[in-house]
Design a protein around this motif. Structure first.
Motif, PDB file in Angstrom:
ATOM      1  N   GLU A 106      -7.925  37.043  33.456  1.00 52.35           N
ATOM      2  CA  GLU A 106      -6.984  37.421  32.332  1.00 52.35           C
ATOM      3  C   GLU A 106      -6.012  36.579  31.585  1.00 52.35           C
ATOM      4  OE1 GLU A 106      -4.856  40.472  30.336  1.00 52.35           O
ATOM      5  OE2 GLU A 106      -6.551  40.602  31.576  1.00 52.35           O
ATOM      6  N   SER A 107      -5.737  35.626  32.305  1.00 44.82           N
ATOM      7  CA  SER A 107      -5.044  34.376  31.500  1.00 44.82           C
ATOM      8  C   SER A 107      -6.027  33.930  30.560  1.00 44.82           C
ATOM      9  CB  SER A 107      -4.597  33.452  32.437  1.00 44.82           C
ATOM     10  OG  SER A 107      -4.046  32.225  31.720  1.00 44.82           O
ATOM     11  N   ALA A 108      -7.296  33.767  30.916  1.00 41.73           N
ATOM     12  CA  ALA A 108      -8.177  32.976  29.867  1.00 41.73           C
ATOM     13  C   ALA A 108      -8.585  33.950  28.732  1.00 41.73           C
ATOM     14  CB  ALA A 108      -9.627  32.669  30.617  1.00 41.73           C
ATOM     15  N   ARG A 109      -8.309  35.264  29.117  1.00 40.79           N
ATOM     16  CA  ARG A 109      -8.786  36.503  27.975  1.00 40.79           C
ATOM     17  C   ARG A 109      -7.512  36.105  26.746  1.00 40.79           C
ATOM     18  NH1 ARG A 109      -7.046  40.674  26.442  1.00 40.79           N
ATOM     19  NH2 ARG A 109      -5.558  41.338  28.292  1.00 40.79           N
ATOM     20  N   GLN A 110      -6.133  36.201  27.647  1.00 45.11           N
ATOM     21  CA  GLN A 110      -5.312  36.302  26.826  1.00 45.11           C
ATOM     22  C   GLN A 110      -4.948  35.043  25.713  1.00 45.11           C
ATOM     23  OE1 GLN A 110      -1.803  36.782  29.457  1.00 45.11           O
ATOM     24  NE2 GLN A 110      -2.225  38.896  29.857  1.00 45.11           N
ATOM     25  N   GLU A 111      -5.504  33.710  26.485  1.00 43.72           N
ATOM     26  CA  GLU A 111      -5.399  32.542  25.396  1.00 43.72           C
ATOM     27  C   GLU A 111      -6.441  32.537  24.513  1.00 43.72           C
ATOM     28  OE1 GLU A 111      -4.332  28.743  24.719  1.00 43.72           O
ATOM     29  OE2 GLU A 111      -3.366  30.296  25.840  1.00 43.72           O
ATOM     30  N   ALA A 112      -7.568  33.241  24.914  1.00 43.70           N
ATOM     31  CA  ALA A 112      -8.638  33.201  23.829  1.00 43.70           C
ATOM     32  C   ALA A 112      -8.056  34.290  22.969  1.00 43.70           C
ATOM     33  CB  ALA A 112      -9.878  33.866  24.465  1.00 43.70           C
ATOM     34  N   GLU A 113      -7.435  35.501  23.138  1.00 45.84           N
ATOM     35  CA  GLU A 113      -6.963  36.561  22.134  1.00 45.84           C
ATOM     36  C   GLU A 113      -5.841  35.564  21.371  1.00 45.84           C
ATOM     37  OE1 GLU A 113      -6.490  39.753  20.077  1.00 45.84           O
ATOM     38  OE2 GLU A 113      -8.119  39.392  21.509  1.00 45.84           O
ATOM     39  N   ARG A 114      -4.908  34.829  22.004  1.00 48.89           N
ATOM     40  CA  ARG A 114      -3.998  34.032  21.088  1.00 48.89           C
ATOM     41  C   ARG A 114      -4.348  33.159  20.128  1.00 48.89           C
ATOM     42  NH1 ARG A 114      -1.780  29.521  21.059  1.00 48.89           N
ATOM     43  NH2 ARG A 114      -3.063  28.445  22.534  1.00 48.89           N
ATOM     44  N   ILE A 115      -5.714  32.430  20.728  1.00 51.52           N
ATOM     45  CA  ILE A 115      -6.285  31.376  19.942  1.00 51.52           C
ATOM     46  C   ILE A 115      -6.949  32.110  18.632  1.00 51.52           C
ATOM     47  CG2 ILE A 115      -8.158  29.958  19.684  1.00 51.52           C
ATOM     48  CD1 ILE A 115      -7.310  29.235  22.624  1.00 51.52           C
ATOM     49  N   LYS A 116      -7.448  33.430  18.906  1.00 49.87           N
ATOM     50  CA  LYS A 116      -8.181  34.080  18.063  1.00 49.87           C
ATOM     51  C   LYS A 116      -7.106  34.470  16.813  1.00 49.87           C
ATOM     52  CE  LYS A 116     -10.527  38.455  17.444  1.00 49.87           C
ATOM     53  NZ  LYS A 116     -11.029  39.555  17.739  1.00 49.87           N
ATOM     54  N   ILE A 117      -6.052  34.905  17.350  1.00 44.45           N
ATOM     55  CA  ILE A 117      -4.951  35.748  16.347  1.00 44.45           C
ATOM     56  C   ILE A 117      -4.347  34.408  15.502  1.00 44.45           C
ATOM     57  CG2 ILE A 117      -2.470  36.364  16.380  1.00 44.45           C
ATOM     58  CD1 ILE A 117      -3.482  38.249  18.503  1.00 44.45           C
ATOM     59  N   GLU A 121      -4.566  33.910  11.543  1.00 42.46           N
ATOM     60  CA  GLU A 121      -3.393  33.615  10.766  1.00 42.46           C
ATOM     61  C   GLU A 121      -3.737  32.657   9.876  1.00 42.46           C
ATOM     62  OE1 GLU A 121       0.032  33.788  13.373  1.00 42.46           O
ATOM     63  OE2 GLU A 121      -0.216  35.851  13.673  1.00 42.46           O
ATOM     64  N   GLU A 122      -4.378  31.579  10.634  1.00 38.89           N
ATOM     65  CA  GLU A 122      -4.168  30.149   9.976  1.00 38.89           C
ATOM     66  C   GLU A 122      -5.169  30.296   8.755  1.00 38.89           C
ATOM     67  OE1 GLU A 122      -5.900  25.716  10.890  1.00 38.89           O
ATOM     68  OE2 GLU A 122      -4.762  26.723  12.329  1.00 38.89           O
ATOM     69  N   ILE A 123      -6.451  31.059   9.067  1.00 37.61           N
ATOM     70  CA  ILE A 123      -7.414  31.524   7.749  1.00 37.61           C
ATOM     71  C   ILE A 123      -6.754  32.117   6.801  1.00 37.61           C
ATOM     72  CG2 ILE A 123      -9.512  32.832   7.290  1.00 37.61           C
ATOM     73  CD1 ILE A 123     -10.501  32.170  10.192  1.00 37.61           C
ATOM     74  N   LYS A 124      -5.868  33.271   7.266  1.00 34.29           N
ATOM     75  CA  LYS A 124      -5.205  33.975   6.319  1.00 34.29           C
ATOM     76  C   LYS A 124      -4.302  33.161   5.375  1.00 34.29           C
ATOM     77  CE  LYS A 124      -2.122  38.061   5.838  1.00 34.29           C
ATOM     78  NZ  LYS A 124      -1.285  39.077   6.499  1.00 34.29           N
ATOM     79  N   THR A 125      -3.439  32.172   5.965  1.00 27.13           N
ATOM     80  CA  THR A 125      -2.501  31.481   5.294  1.00 27.13           C
ATOM     81  C   THR A 125      -3.381  30.703   4.397  1.00 27.13           C
ATOM     82  OG1 THR A 125      -1.005  31.298   7.271  1.00 27.13           O
ATOM     83  CG2 THR A 125      -0.757  29.651   5.574  1.00 27.13           C
ATOM     84  N   GLU A 126      -4.484  29.696   4.909  1.00 30.28           N
ATOM     85  CA  GLU A 126      -5.210  28.973   3.871  1.00 30.28           C
ATOM     86  C   GLU A 126      -5.701  29.690   2.829  1.00 30.28           C
ATOM     87  OE1 GLU A 126      -5.488  25.781   4.086  1.00 30.28           O
ATOM     88  OE2 GLU A 126      -4.206  25.570   5.500  1.00 30.28           O
TER      89      GLU A 126
END
Length: 174
Positions: A106-117, A121-126
């Motif tokens: 669950e922690s890894a899934r949440q971390e992956a989700e956080r990294i994905k988001i 956001e970084e792609i959107k900003t760029e």
């Protein structure tokens, strides 16, 4: 018939004399009394002591057997309890391991989700920066084209030439 005489009586009883028999009987009775007094009593006493000793040994052996049986039962019960405790510990460890596994997943899934988001956001900003830069460039090029148009009257051929130059400049800057 004939009368028996002393010698005949002696011959009839097989050569035994009554007096000898009485003496032997008296000596036998005296011997029995002496045996009873000096030998029979101690022999009976030793036999009773031996009987008590054997009975005591049997009782001790029975007590030892009962104690050994009780100790064996206690040891078997302790072994059973130890096995149950070990099984419980194993089951608890499996349960805790499974729980930790789920927490890690669950922690890894949440971390992956956080990294994905974060990446989205970084792609959107760029992307927004790139669009803004492109818009700024288009605006500056538009101003440049407009200023060149104002400087000279352009015909269709010049206009196409300017557009090609503009597209070429935009392609080089990328």
């Amino acid at each position: 018939m004939q009368a028996f005489t002393g010698s005949t009586l002696y011959a009839a009883i097989g050569g035994l004399h009554v007096g000898d028999m009485l003496v032997q009987l008296v000596f036998f009775i005296i011997l029995l009394i002496l045996v009873k007094k000096y030998a029979w009593g101690p022999i009976i006493g030793m036999m009773q002591k031996r009987e008590e000793y054997v009975a005591n040994e049997i009782e001790i052996a029975e007590q030892n057997r009962a104690e050994a049986e009780r100790a064996s039962k206690e040891a078997a019960e302790k072994l059973r309890q130890t096995k149950e405790d070990a099984q419980k510990i194993i089951e608890d460890a499996k349960h805790i391991g499974g729980k930790q596994e789920q927490e890690i997943i669950e922690s890894a899934r949440q971390e992956a989700e956080r990294i994905k988001i974060s990446a989205q956001e970084e792609i959107k900003t760029e992307k927004e920066k790139a669009i803004q830069a492109l818009q700024d460039k288009v605006a500056s090029l538009s101003v440049l084209i407009a200023s060149k148009v104002i400087e000279k009257e352009i015909n269709a051929e010049d206009q196409e030439k300017l557009i090609d130059e503009y597209i070429k400049e935009v392609g080089e800057e990328r």
